[in-house]
Write a protein that holds these residues in place. Structure first.
Motif, short mmCIF file in Angstrom:
data_model
loop_
_atom_site.label_atom_id
_atom_site.label_comp_id
_atom_site.label_asym_id
_atom_site.label_seq_id
_atom_site.Cartn_x
_atom_site.Cartn_y
_atom_site.Cartn_z
N SER A 83 0.85 -1.19 0.00
CA SER A 83 0.00 0.00 0.00
C SER A 83 0.89 1.25 0.00
CB SER A 83 -0.90 0.01 1.24
OG SER A 83 -0.14 0.29 2.39
N PRO A 84 0.36 2.36 -0.48
CA PRO A 84 1.15 3.61 -0.47
C PRO A 84 1.61 3.98 0.96
CG PRO A 84 -0.80 3.88 -1.83
CD PRO A 84 -0.92 2.54 -1.16
N LYS A 85 0.75 3.76 1.94
CA LYS A 85 1.10 4.05 3.34
C LYS A 85 2.28 3.19 3.77
CE LYS A 85 0.36 5.71 7.50
NZ LYS A 85 0.49 7.10 7.85
N GLN A 94 5.58 4.45 2.24
CA GLN A 94 6.08 5.67 2.89
C GLN A 94 6.65 5.38 4.28
OE1 GLN A 94 6.56 8.73 1.58
NE2 GLN A 94 6.03 7.60 -0.26
#
Length: 170
Positions: free
Chosen positions: A99-101, A104
């Motif tokens: 996931s993008p989260k 990051q």
């Protein structure tokens, strides 16, 4: 997210810097149960130097050392022992949690590990310099001590009983 928050979640266990599964789940904003499921589905990606399960004694010791290790939730403590992920294990998590989260957070976690490594290297270098200084200082003090001891011996040899000065009665 602040690097300091992540650094506070990095522990040293079995001589490795690691992060625990429930801290990672919190950072990734997922349940620990879901993180563990993803790891179990991809267990071949996590050799023992990437991830290991804490023993009950290790977990109990951590719990007594760090008050923040109490897990909130239904029960006070999980009935399962946590997984500990090394820096490489955390990087491997990025490949299974896509996931993008998660991406990051992984970037920030890797940066936190790098900062800790740089700090440790700087500390080791400073410690080495301090050790060298102490050795040089000890050698200098030994030289001074030997010189003073030698002077004291010479002075003892030079001192002879003297005849009293002035008029003496016989």
């Amino acid at each position: 997210m602040e690097l300091q928050i992540i650094q506070n979640k990095i522990y040293e266990i079995r001589g490795q810097r690691v992060m625990l599964d429930y801290d990672l789940a919190e950072l990734y904003e997922t349940e620990t149960k879901r993180l563990k499921e993803a790891v179990r589905r991809n267990i071949d990606r996590f050799p023992p130097d990437f991830m290991f399960e804490l023993s009950k004694d290790e977990f109990d010791f951590l719990r007594t050392q760090i008050a923040s290790l109490e897990n909130p939730g239904r029960g006070k403590y999980s009935k399962y022992l946590p997984y500990a992920f090394s820096e490489q294990g955390v990087a491997m998590l990025a490949s299974i949690l896509n996931s993008p989260k998660a991406i990051q957070i992984n970037i920030q976690i890797v940066r936190a590990f790098i900062v800790l490594r740089q700090y440790a290297l700087g500390y080791a270098e400073l410690n080495k310099k301090l050790e060298m200084f102490m050795m040089e200082t000890n050698i200098q003090f030994n030289d001074i001590y030997e010189a003073l001891t030698e002077l004291a011996k010479k002075k003892e040899l030079e001192e002879k009983p003297r005849n009293p000065l002035g008029y003496t009665k016989n």
